[in-house]
Scaffold this motif. Structure first.
Motif, PDB file in Angstrom:
ATOM      1  N   THR A 107       0.876  -1.317  -0.116  1.00 55.96           N
ATOM      2  CA  THR A 107      -0.034   0.137   0.100  1.00 55.96           C
ATOM      3  C   THR A 107       1.001   1.160  -0.023  1.00 55.96           C
ATOM      4  N   ARG A 132      -2.778   5.264  -4.908  1.00 56.04           N
ATOM      5  CA  ARG A 132      -3.411   4.141  -5.147  1.00 56.04           C
ATOM      6  C   ARG A 132      -3.020   3.290  -6.696  1.00 56.04           C
ATOM      7  N   SER A 148       0.020   1.049  -5.630  1.00 55.31           N
ATOM      8  CA  SER A 148      -0.268   0.161  -4.850  1.00 55.31           C
ATOM      9  C   SER A 148      -0.825  -1.014  -5.312  1.00 55.31           C
TER      10      SER A 148
END
Length: 141
Positions: free
Chosen positions: A80, A101, A104
């Motif tokens: 993450t 994002r 990730s």
């Protein structure tokens, strides 16, 4: 569990084992390839990772990097990205969240033998060190 004499005489076709533990090393280059993110680069940064690569934010391809935390969940490695940075551009916080994002990902190690389950992960200098365990396994000849 099997009688020792039978094992020594090779008269055993299977053995029940209460617990098996194992370790798996996943190099950062291999992890980057498994991420599915084209051109991703991963290096250790203290007790976390630094992930970097090109991502599309607000319709533009930008170079981004972020600190990434690693954990296990449902027999997968979860990376993450946090604190994303985009070089040379002033972007609103939402765009930085988007960059994070996009950096990730989740990786599911394929083909672990003996029904091994991932139980932990440690960040090494050049690789993730993954631990796994299997309970009540049967070893067959």
């Amino acid at each position: 569990r099997a009688p020792l004499g039978d094992v020594l005489r090779r008269q055993v076709d299977e053995v029940r084992v209460d617990r098996i533990t194992g370790d798996l090393t996943i190099g950062y280059e291999q992890l980057a390839r498994a991420s599915g993110i084209s051109g991703l680069r991963i290096v250790r940064q203290g007790d976390a990772l630094r992930v970097s690569g090109s991502v599309e934010v607000l319709g533009r391809e930008v170079d981004a990097s972020a600190v990434a935390r690693v954990r296990t969940e449902d027999n997968e490695l979860v990376i993450t990205a946090e604190q994303a940075e985009v070089g040379g551009l002033q972007l609103p916080p939402g765009a930085l969240d988007t960059a994070g994002r996009l950096l990730s990902f989740r990786v599911s190690p394929q083909g672990l033998p003996l029904s091994l389950r991932i139980t932990g992960v440690r960040i090494g200098d050049d690789a993730l060190e993954v631990s796994a365990v299997s309970d009540e396994a049967v070893l067959r000849r």
